[in-house]
Design a protein around this motif. Structure first.
Motif, PDB file in Angstrom:
ATOM      1  N   TRP A  49     -63.540 -97.950   7.669  1.00 24.84           N
ATOM      2  CA  TRP A  49     -63.411 -97.890   9.129  1.00 24.84           C
ATOM      3  C   TRP A  49     -64.794 -97.779   9.775  1.00 24.84           C
ATOM      4  O   TRP A  49     -65.606 -96.956   9.349  1.00 24.84           O
ATOM      5  CB  TRP A  49     -62.583 -96.670   9.532  1.00 24.84           C
ATOM      6  N   HIS A  50     -65.050 -98.591  10.777  1.00 22.86           N
ATOM      7  CA  HIS A  50     -66.322 -98.514  11.500  1.00 22.86           C
ATOM      8  C   HIS A  50     -66.174 -99.231  12.835  1.00 22.86           C
ATOM      9  O   HIS A  50     -65.163 -99.898  13.086  1.00 22.86           O
ATOM     10  CB  HIS A  50     -67.463 -99.152  10.687  1.00 22.86           C
ATOM     11  N   ALA A  51     -67.191 -99.098  13.683  1.00 23.48           N
ATOM     12  CA  ALA A  51     -67.235 -99.832  14.953  1.00 23.48           C
ATOM     13  C   ALA A  51     -68.672-100.268  15.194  1.00 23.48           C
ATOM     14  O   ALA A  51     -69.616 -99.711  14.614  1.00 23.48           O
ATOM     15  CB  ALA A  51     -66.751 -98.943  16.101  1.00 23.48           C
ATOM     16  N   HIS A  52     -68.832-101.302  16.003  1.00 26.81           N
ATOM     17  CA  HIS A  52     -70.163-101.772  16.390  1.00 26.81           C
ATOM     18  C   HIS A  52     -70.340-101.477  17.878  1.00 26.81           C
ATOM     19  O   HIS A  52     -69.582-101.979  18.702  1.00 26.81           O
ATOM     20  CB  HIS A  52     -70.302-103.273  16.129  1.00 26.81           C
ATOM     21  N   GLU A  53     -71.343-100.663  18.199  1.00 26.56           N
ATOM     22  CA  GLU A  53     -71.479-100.205  19.590  1.00 26.56           C
ATOM     23  C   GLU A  53     -71.734-101.358  20.554  1.00 26.56           C
ATOM     24  O   GLU A  53     -71.227-101.365  21.678  1.00 26.56           O
ATOM     25  CB  GLU A  53     -72.636 -99.190  19.668  1.00 26.56           C
ATOM     26  N   PHE A  83     -58.254-116.809  13.463  1.00 26.70           N
ATOM     27  CA  PHE A  83     -59.383-115.917  13.714  1.00 26.70           C
ATOM     28  C   PHE A  83     -58.967-114.743  14.572  1.00 26.70           C
ATOM     29  O   PHE A  83     -57.932-114.762  15.234  1.00 26.70           O
ATOM     30  CB  PHE A  83     -60.573-116.664  14.330  1.00 26.70           C
ATOM     31  N   ILE A  84     -59.836-113.723  14.560  1.00 27.29           N
ATOM     32  CA  ILE A  84     -59.660-112.573  15.444  1.00 27.29           C
ATOM     33  C   ILE A  84     -61.044-112.163  15.931  1.00 27.29           C
ATOM     34  O   ILE A  84     -62.035-112.293  15.192  1.00 27.29           O
ATOM     35  CB  ILE A  84     -58.934-111.413  14.730  1.00 27.29           C
ATOM     36  N   ILE A  85     -61.113-111.723  17.177  1.00 30.23           N
ATOM     37  CA  ILE A  85     -62.358-111.195  17.731  1.00 30.23           C
ATOM     38  C   ILE A  85     -62.176-109.698  17.933  1.00 30.23           C
ATOM     39  O   ILE A  85     -61.252-109.270  18.616  1.00 30.23           O
ATOM     40  CB  ILE A  85     -62.712-111.878  19.067  1.00 30.23           C
ATOM     41  N   VAL A  86     -63.048-108.912  17.310  1.00 31.25           N
ATOM     42  CA  VAL A  86     -63.012-107.459  17.487  1.00 31.25           C
ATOM     43  C   VAL A  86     -64.087-107.092  18.509  1.00 31.25           C
ATOM     44  O   VAL A  86     -65.284-107.250  18.239  1.00 31.25           O
ATOM     45  CB  VAL A  86     -63.271-106.728  16.159  1.00 31.25           C
ATOM     46  N   PRO A  87     -63.692-106.641  19.689  1.00 32.52           N
ATOM     47  CA  PRO A  87     -64.689-106.319  20.728  1.00 32.52           C
ATOM     48  C   PRO A  87     -65.541-105.117  20.328  1.00 32.52           C
ATOM     49  O   PRO A  87     -65.099-104.254  19.558  1.00 32.52           O
ATOM     50  CB  PRO A  87     -63.832-105.986  21.952  1.00 32.52           C
ATOM     51  N   ARG A  88     -66.742-105.067  20.879  1.00 31.82           N
ATOM     52  CA  ARG A  88     -67.640-103.933  20.632  1.00 31.82           C
ATOM     53  C   ARG A  88     -66.921-102.618  20.906  1.00 31.82           C
ATOM     54  O   ARG A  88     -66.100-102.524  21.820  1.00 31.82           O
ATOM     55  CB  ARG A  88     -68.887-104.062  21.500  1.00 31.82           C
TER      56      ARG A  88
END
Lengths: 120, 120
Positions: B41-45, B74-79
């Motif tokens: 699990w992680h996120a990109h600021e 495809f999928i786009i993971v928002p910041r």
């Protein structure tokens, strides 16, 4: 935030050379288009363009030699480079990634110039 | 400026969770990776991430419900959005588009954190 099926989205329209917006990322847009026949020579002063072919075969005409791009292949056309996309097969399905500022005909004012793209 | 065949490039490496750079556009990079098992699990600021599956099936775990992403999707993971990619099939081949500043594990310092990606 949903999964997008590229082939299903391509079924939603028939017109050639009219990119549809299917996603946004980092100031760029993901667009889908159908190519039939030949487009027009143009360049984009400030935008690199990514073209992924998902069906059919595209010929990217370039001043220093054409590139053939088949299904599962991509090409990046750097800013400033003149290019002319051509459908090598009857119809080509393409996914593009490019800045939201990108006009489809670049520096060329053409009958096919589009300034307001549909979202699907 | 050459045509890139995604499947051919995927044959050039075997490691999972080690994105390889295959193109540059507008300050972003096109990367290819293989996913096996589960990531973290992680996120990109500051970066939106685009994931296109070209082989196999990926599960993108999200706090508000998983998304299944198959080949040609495809999928786009928002910041800012926490996510955890999981290989739903034994191996998943993925193409990503994300800013050059993107670290694979985002805000998480993990044994799999990579700071210097190979170009292939």
């Amino acid at each position: 935030m949903k999964t997008i099926n590229i082939a299903d989205k391509h079924k939603l329209f028939d017109e050639a050379w009219t990119p549809k917006i299917v996603g946004d990322l980092n100031g760029s847009q993901v667009k889908l288009a159908k190519f039939r026949g030949e487009f027009a020579w143009h360049a984009h002063e400030n935008e690199d363009e990514f073209f992924l072919v998902t069906k059919g075969t595209m010929r990217m005409r370039l001043r220093d030699g054409d590139q053939i791009v088949g299904s599962g292949e991509f090409i990046i056309v750097p800013r400033g480079v003149e290019h002319c996309p051509v459908a090598e097969s009857d119809e080509v399905h393409v996914m593009m990634v490019e800045p939201a500022s990108t006009v489809n005909t670049g520096d060329l004012d053409d009958a096919r110039t589009l300034t307001d793209l549909e979202r699907i």
